[in-house]
Design a protein around this motif. Structure first.
Motif, PDB file in Angstrom:
ATOM      1  N   GLU A 115       0.863  -1.182   0.000  1.00  0.00           N
ATOM      2  CA  GLU A 115       0.000   0.000   0.000  1.00  0.00           C
ATOM      3  C   GLU A 115       0.896   1.228   0.000  1.00  0.00           C
ATOM      4  O   GLU A 115       1.595   1.498   0.965  1.00  0.00           O
ATOM      5  N   GLU A 116       0.871   1.962  -1.126  1.00  0.00           N
ATOM      6  CA  GLU A 116       1.725   3.135  -1.300  1.00  0.00           C
ATOM      7  C   GLU A 116       3.186   2.777  -1.065  1.00  0.00           C
ATOM      8  O   GLU A 116       3.925   3.461  -0.360  1.00  0.00           O
ATOM      9  N   ASP A 117       3.598   1.653  -1.671  1.00  0.00           N
ATOM     10  CA  ASP A 117       4.986   1.179  -1.613  1.00  0.00           C
ATOM     11  C   ASP A 117       5.444   0.832  -0.208  1.00  0.00           C
ATOM     12  O   ASP A 117       6.641   0.769   0.064  1.00  0.00           O
ATOM     13  N   LYS A 118       4.483   0.598   0.677  1.00  0.00           N
ATOM     14  CA  LYS A 118       4.819   0.191   2.038  1.00  0.00           C
ATOM     15  C   LYS A 118       3.980  -1.019   2.419  1.00  0.00           C
ATOM     16  O   LYS A 118       2.829  -1.148   1.974  1.00  0.00           O
ATOM     17  N   PRO A 119       4.527  -1.928   3.237  1.00  0.00           N
ATOM     18  CA  PRO A 119       3.727  -3.088   3.658  1.00  0.00           C
ATOM     19  C   PRO A 119       2.656  -2.682   4.668  1.00  0.00           C
ATOM     20  O   PRO A 119       2.929  -1.970   5.632  1.00  0.00           O
ATOM     21  N   ALA A 120       1.438  -3.118   4.436  1.00  0.00           N
ATOM     22  CA  ALA A 120       0.324  -2.847   5.346  1.00  0.00           C
ATOM     23  C   ALA A 120      -0.169  -4.164   5.921  1.00  0.00           C
ATOM     24  O   ALA A 120      -0.249  -5.176   5.223  1.00  0.00           O
ATOM     25  N   ASN A 121      -0.508  -4.162   7.189  1.00  0.00           N
ATOM     26  CA  ASN A 121      -0.966  -5.356   7.885  1.00  0.00           C
ATOM     27  C   ASN A 121      -2.454  -5.558   7.621  1.00  0.00           C
ATOM     28  O   ASN A 121      -3.275  -4.702   7.955  1.00  0.00           O
ATOM     29  N   LEU A 122      -2.816  -6.696   7.032  1.00  0.00           N
ATOM     30  CA  LEU A 122      -4.209  -6.957   6.677  1.00  0.00           C
ATOM     31  C   LEU A 122      -5.089  -7.062   7.913  1.00  0.00           C
ATOM     32  O   LEU A 122      -6.209  -6.543   7.935  1.00  0.00           O
ATOM     33  N   ALA A 123      -4.627  -7.736   8.954  1.00  0.00           N
ATOM     34  CA  ALA A 123      -5.425  -7.891  10.174  1.00  0.00           C
ATOM     35  C   ALA A 123      -5.722  -6.533  10.802  1.00  0.00           C
ATOM     36  O   ALA A 123      -6.849  -6.268  11.222  1.00  0.00           O
ATOM     37  N   GLU A 124      -4.730  -5.656  10.844  1.00  0.00           N
ATOM     38  CA  GLU A 124      -4.943  -4.337  11.422  1.00  0.00           C
ATOM     39  C   GLU A 124      -5.902  -3.511  10.578  1.00  0.00           C
ATOM     40  O   GLU A 124      -6.732  -2.768  11.114  1.00  0.00           O
ATOM     41  N   ALA A 125      -5.809  -3.639   9.250  1.00  0.00           N
ATOM     42  CA  ALA A 125      -6.710  -2.890   8.372  1.00  0.00           C
ATOM     43  C   ALA A 125      -8.148  -3.351   8.555  1.00  0.00           C
ATOM     44  O   ALA A 125      -9.080  -2.543   8.601  1.00  0.00           O
ATOM     45  N   LEU A 126      -8.362  -4.666   8.660  1.00  0.00           N
ATOM     46  CA  LEU A 126      -9.705  -5.191   8.883  1.00  0.00           C
ATOM     47  C   LEU A 126     -10.253  -4.748  10.231  1.00  0.00           C
ATOM     48  O   LEU A 126     -11.422  -4.364  10.364  1.00  0.00           O
ATOM     49  N   MET A 127      -9.398  -4.799  11.237  1.00  0.00           N
ATOM     50  CA  MET A 127      -9.842  -4.426  12.571  1.00  0.00           C
ATOM     51  C   MET A 127     -10.160  -2.934  12.647  1.00  0.00           C
ATOM     52  O   MET A 127     -11.134  -2.529  13.292  1.00  0.00           O
TER      53      MET A 127
END
Length: 288
Positions: A115-127
């Motif tokens: 996400e925007e050239d940075k790793p994003a945590n899927l669990a945190e995004a869902l939460m």
């Protein structure tokens, strides 16, 4: 080789069970299926071309969609959670950190998507969007990040996001606090409990450190626990007389009080109900 990996620490609404495979259509007494196979309907008219949109095909698609939900149908916001994950991870390169395996040999891991050239945590995004809830047994697999997911769930509940839109907090006797104050430490009761004088209100407040428990220092009718006096002395040398900034976490009512020495039969309970305060953060203004 494709692998099935469940996101560790969270659980999204269920899409329902997959339906069983349907049997091939059979011809009825009028030979409808055979007629359609020859390009005509039961009355001898030309059958609609394959892929053509008709009232019958629309009705059939509605029935098929309902069947795909499985028994009971999809839970609220299940499709939104599925789309949320698909739009960020499907056909993309993701990084998976395996956290553990359950007793059924299912793999659980932390999933990171770009996400925007940075790793994003899927669990945190869902939460964060309120599309998932924390699952304690799955959180226990994680080496780090479990506390952050719990805090995100708490915030989603407070703001009534997603699946928590109708959330009503349970009355557990705890009251969440958001205030902070400046004070001076006037007494150290134990390794985790202090008496701090609020410089603005001019009152003394008894507070305990949140999420930790030091050995008890004992009292008139109770012997100190091992290292209880050492813990109290350690805190006394660090904080007594110091100016501190206190960020409150919550209060809890404890009672009725049951006096009595350790190992002895408790005396009759008193009618007193005490309110204790726990602090999330204690910052000392002076360097140690």
């Amino acid at each position: 080789t494709p692998l099935t990996v469940a996101v560790a620490g969270v659980q999204c609404p269920s899409m329902g069970k997959r339906p069983a495979a349907t049997a091939a259509p059979t011809a009825d007494s009028n030979g409808t299926a055979a007629a359609e196979a020859n390009g005509t309907d039961a009355n001898g008219s030309a059958a609609p071309a394959s892929g053509a949109v008709t009232a019958a095909s629309i009705a059939a698609s509605g029935v098929a969609a309902a069947a795909q939900q499985g028994p009971g149908g999809a839970e609220p916001l299940a499709r939104e959670a599925k789309w949320f994950t698909e739009s960020r991870c499907l056909n993309r390169e993701v990084r998976v950190v395996l956290e553990g395996v359950d007793k059924y040999n299912n793999l659980f891991g932390s999933v990171f998507y770009p996400e925007e050239d940075k790793p994003a945590n899927l669990a945190e995004a869902l939460m964060q969007t309120g599309l998932a809830k924390a699952v304690e047994w799955s959180l226990n697999m994680m080496t780090n990040g479990a506390m952050r997911l719990r805090e995100m769930e708490r915030q989603a509940k407070q703001q009534k996001r997603g699946i928590w839109v109708n959330y009503v907090p349970q009355n557990t006797g705890q009251t969440k606090l958001s205030d902070s104050f400046l004070g001076k430490v006037v007494e150290v009761v134990s390794g985790d409990t202090l008496v701090i004088k609020d410089v603005n209100a001019g009152v003394e407040r008894r507070v305990s450190l949140s999420s930790v428990r030091a050995p008890r220092a004992g009292g008139r009718d109770r012997a100190p626990e091992p290292y209880g006096l050492d813990a109290r002395e350690f805190l006394r040398k660090k904080l007594i007389g110091k100016d501190v900034t206190v960020k409150m976490e919550y209060t809890r009512k404890i009672g009725p009080v049951m006096p009595g020495a350790d190992g002895a039969a408790p005396a009759a309970p008193t009618a007193e109900v005490r309110v204790y305060s726990w602090v999330e953060r204690l910052m000392v203004d002076l360097w140690w």
